[in-house]
Design a protein around this motif. Structure first.
Motif, PDB file in Angstrom:
ATOM      1  N   ASN A 261       0.871  -1.175   0.000  1.00 46.02           N
ATOM      2  CA  ASN A 261       0.000   0.000   0.000  1.00 46.02           C
ATOM      3  C   ASN A 261       0.909   1.226   0.000  1.00 46.02           C
ATOM      4  OD1 ASN A 261      -2.309  -1.607   0.192  1.00 46.02           O
ATOM      5  ND2 ASN A 261      -2.377  -1.470   2.420  1.00 46.02           N
TER       6      ASN A 261
ATOM      7  N   TYR B  30       1.206   5.666   0.007  1.00 41.77           N
ATOM      8  CA  TYR B  30       0.517   6.830   0.526  1.00 41.77           C
ATOM      9  C   TYR B  30       1.310   8.100   0.215  1.00 41.77           C
ATOM     10  CZ  TYR B  30      -1.287   3.093   3.562  1.00 41.77           C
ATOM     11  OH  TYR B  30      -1.826   1.926   4.040  1.00 41.77           O
TER      12      TYR B  30
ATOM     13  N   TYR C 141      -3.952   7.500  -1.401  1.00 43.88           N
ATOM     14  CA  TYR C 141      -3.395   6.198  -1.114  1.00 43.88           C
ATOM     15  C   TYR C 141      -3.728   5.260  -2.265  1.00 43.88           C
ATOM     16  CZ  TYR C 141      -7.971   4.567   0.595  1.00 43.88           C
ATOM     17  OH  TYR C 141      -9.296   4.226   0.729  1.00 43.88           O
TER      18      TYR C 141
ATOM     19  N   ALA D 293      -2.990  -5.636   4.818  1.00 40.71           N
ATOM     20  CA  ALA D 293      -3.612  -6.563   5.758  1.00 40.71           C
ATOM     21  C   ALA D 293      -2.625  -7.072   6.795  1.00 40.71           C
ATOM     22  CB  ALA D 293      -4.241  -7.748   5.015  1.00 40.71           C
ATOM     23  N   SER D 294      -1.766  -6.192   7.257  1.00 38.97           N
ATOM     24  CA  SER D 294      -0.759  -6.605   8.239  1.00 38.97           C
ATOM     25  C   SER D 294      -1.254  -6.408   9.655  1.00 38.97           C
ATOM     26  CB  SER D 294       0.540  -5.829   8.008  1.00 38.97           C
ATOM     27  OG  SER D 294       0.304  -4.440   8.120  1.00 38.97           O
ATOM     28  N   GLY D 295      -2.504  -6.133   9.816  1.00 36.78           N
ATOM     29  CA  GLY D 295      -3.050  -6.001  11.162  1.00 36.78           C
ATOM     30  C   GLY D 295      -2.929  -4.590  11.681  1.00 36.78           C
ATOM     31  N   ALA D 296      -1.746  -4.231  12.126  1.00 35.31           N
ATOM     32  CA  ALA D 296      -1.584  -2.929  12.740  1.00 35.31           C
ATOM     33  C   ALA D 296      -1.348  -1.816  11.729  1.00 35.31           C
ATOM     34  CB  ALA D 296      -0.437  -2.967  13.738  1.00 35.31           C
ATOM     35  N   ASN D 297      -1.140  -2.172  10.446  1.00 33.97           N
ATOM     36  CA  ASN D 297      -0.970  -1.162   9.403  1.00 33.97           C
ATOM     37  C   ASN D 297       0.133  -0.173   9.735  1.00 33.97           C
ATOM     38  OD1 ASN D 297      -1.629  -0.161   6.878  1.00 33.97           O
ATOM     39  ND2 ASN D 297      -2.948   1.421   7.718  1.00 33.97           N
ATOM     40  N   VAL D 298       1.316  -0.682  10.001  1.00 39.20           N
ATOM     41  CA  VAL D 298       2.463   0.176  10.290  1.00 39.20           C
ATOM     42  C   VAL D 298       2.942   0.817   9.003  1.00 39.20           C
ATOM     43  CG1 VAL D 298       4.859   0.206  11.066  1.00 39.20           C
ATOM     44  CG2 VAL D 298       3.172  -1.207  12.259  1.00 39.20           C
ATOM     45  N   LEU D 299       3.083   2.140   9.009  1.00 39.97           N
ATOM     46  CA  LEU D 299       3.587   2.859   7.852  1.00 39.97           C
ATOM     47  C   LEU D 299       5.081   3.125   8.002  1.00 39.97           C
ATOM     48  CD1 LEU D 299       0.598   3.287   7.152  1.00 39.97           C
ATOM     49  CD2 LEU D 299       1.166   5.635   6.537  1.00 39.97           C
ATOM     50  N   THR D 300       5.804   2.972   6.889  1.00 36.02           N
ATOM     51  CA  THR D 300       7.210   3.356   6.822  1.00 36.02           C
ATOM     52  C   THR D 300       7.311   4.538   5.881  1.00 36.02           C
ATOM     53  OG1 THR D 300       7.910   1.072   7.192  1.00 36.02           O
ATOM     54  CG2 THR D 300       9.537   2.595   6.288  1.00 36.02           C
ATOM     55  N   PHE D 301       7.926   5.623   6.362  1.00 35.28           N
ATOM     56  CA  PHE D 301       7.957   6.869   5.617  1.00 35.28           C
ATOM     57  C   PHE D 301       9.297   7.094   4.929  1.00 35.28           C
ATOM     58  CE2 PHE D 301       4.102   9.188   6.684  1.00 35.28           C
ATOM     59  CZ  PHE D 301       3.609   8.450   7.744  1.00 35.28           C
ATOM     60  N   GLY D 302       9.238   7.804   3.797  1.00 35.68           N
ATOM     61  CA  GLY D 302      10.437   8.317   3.171  1.00 35.68           C
ATOM     62  C   GLY D 302      10.926   9.554   3.908  1.00 35.68           C
TER      63      GLY D 302
END
Lengths: 115, 114
Positions: free
Chosen positions: B32, B34, B49, B97-106
């Motif tokens: 995903n 964003y 997104y 669908a990883s559950g906690a929806n952790v985002l990794t940012f640039g």
């Protein structure tokens, strides 16, 4: 809709002081909760998270406990350092379904720690 | 390991000029993606997104558009920039669908429109 409210700051502390940054949320379901940190000139980094009620997230001396009864996820650290100076964002993500794709962020709290 | 790249890091553009910000992700498939904007004193606002190639959802009406021509490439564009488009733009990815929806940012792209 979902929303996150955090204390706006700025917060200025002396080194080794105790830190609390308040965060409360509004959500229709059972969200996961996060704290992100943004150091000057950089993107956001995940600091800690909690996925269900009463979970405690912790990292680098920071802690936050998921309190469903008060819809809160306050960030705490017992002794801050100058290197903790940054902007801290509280965020939530609704679990399950289409809304799982998005995080909703608070406005951020600027923390400055003086030596 | 997964990495995310954004460029350019800094951009100064005149009002009415076009914009293209690029974001690429390495080390993962079908993420995903964003675009967020961070304006002074206004926190983080989700702009777009995407859950797959060619699939774009817009969160707020605005002067910007997004495209995903490849699985791990996400582009933010404008045909004519406005002063209000100034801000810090952040690309992020997450595992579906990883559950906690952790985002990794640039690292972000700072845009100043003059």
């Amino acid at each position: 809709g979902d929303s996150v409210t955090q204390m706006e700051g700025p917060v200025t502390l002396s080194e080794e002081a105790f830190l609390t940054i308040n965060c409360t949320y509004t959500a229709t379901g059972y969200p996961s909760l996060f704290w992100y940190v943004q150091y000057p000139g950089e993107g956001l980094q995940l600091l800690l998270k909690a996925t269900k009620a009463d979970d405690k997230g912790s990292n680098k001396g920071f802690e936050a406990t998921y309190r469903k009864e008060t819809t809160s996820f306050h960030l705490e650290k017992g002794s801050v350092q100058v290197s903790d100076s940054a902007v801290y964002f509280c965020a939530l993500s609704e679990s399950g379904g289409g809304s799982n794709y998005k995080l909703t962020f608070g406005k951020g709290t600027l923390l400055t720690v003086n030596p | 390991s997964q990495t995310i790249h954004q460029w350019p890091a800094t951009l100064v553009q005149p009002v009415g000029s076009p914009l293209s910000l690029e974001c690429t992700v390495e080390g993962t498939s079908n993420p995903n993606l964003y675009w967020y904007r961070q304006a002074a004193g206004r926190g983080l606002q989700l702009l777009f997104y995407s859950v797959g190639i060619g699939q774009i959802s817009s969160e707020v009406p605005q002067n910007l558009s997004a495209s995903r021509p490849q699985d791990r490439q996400f582009i933010l564009s404008s045909k004519k920039l406005l002063l209000s488009d100034s801000g810090f733009y952040l690309c992020a990815w997450s595992v579906p669908a990883s559950g906690a929806n952790v985002l990794t940012f640039g690292a972000g792209s700072r845009l100043t429109v003059l």
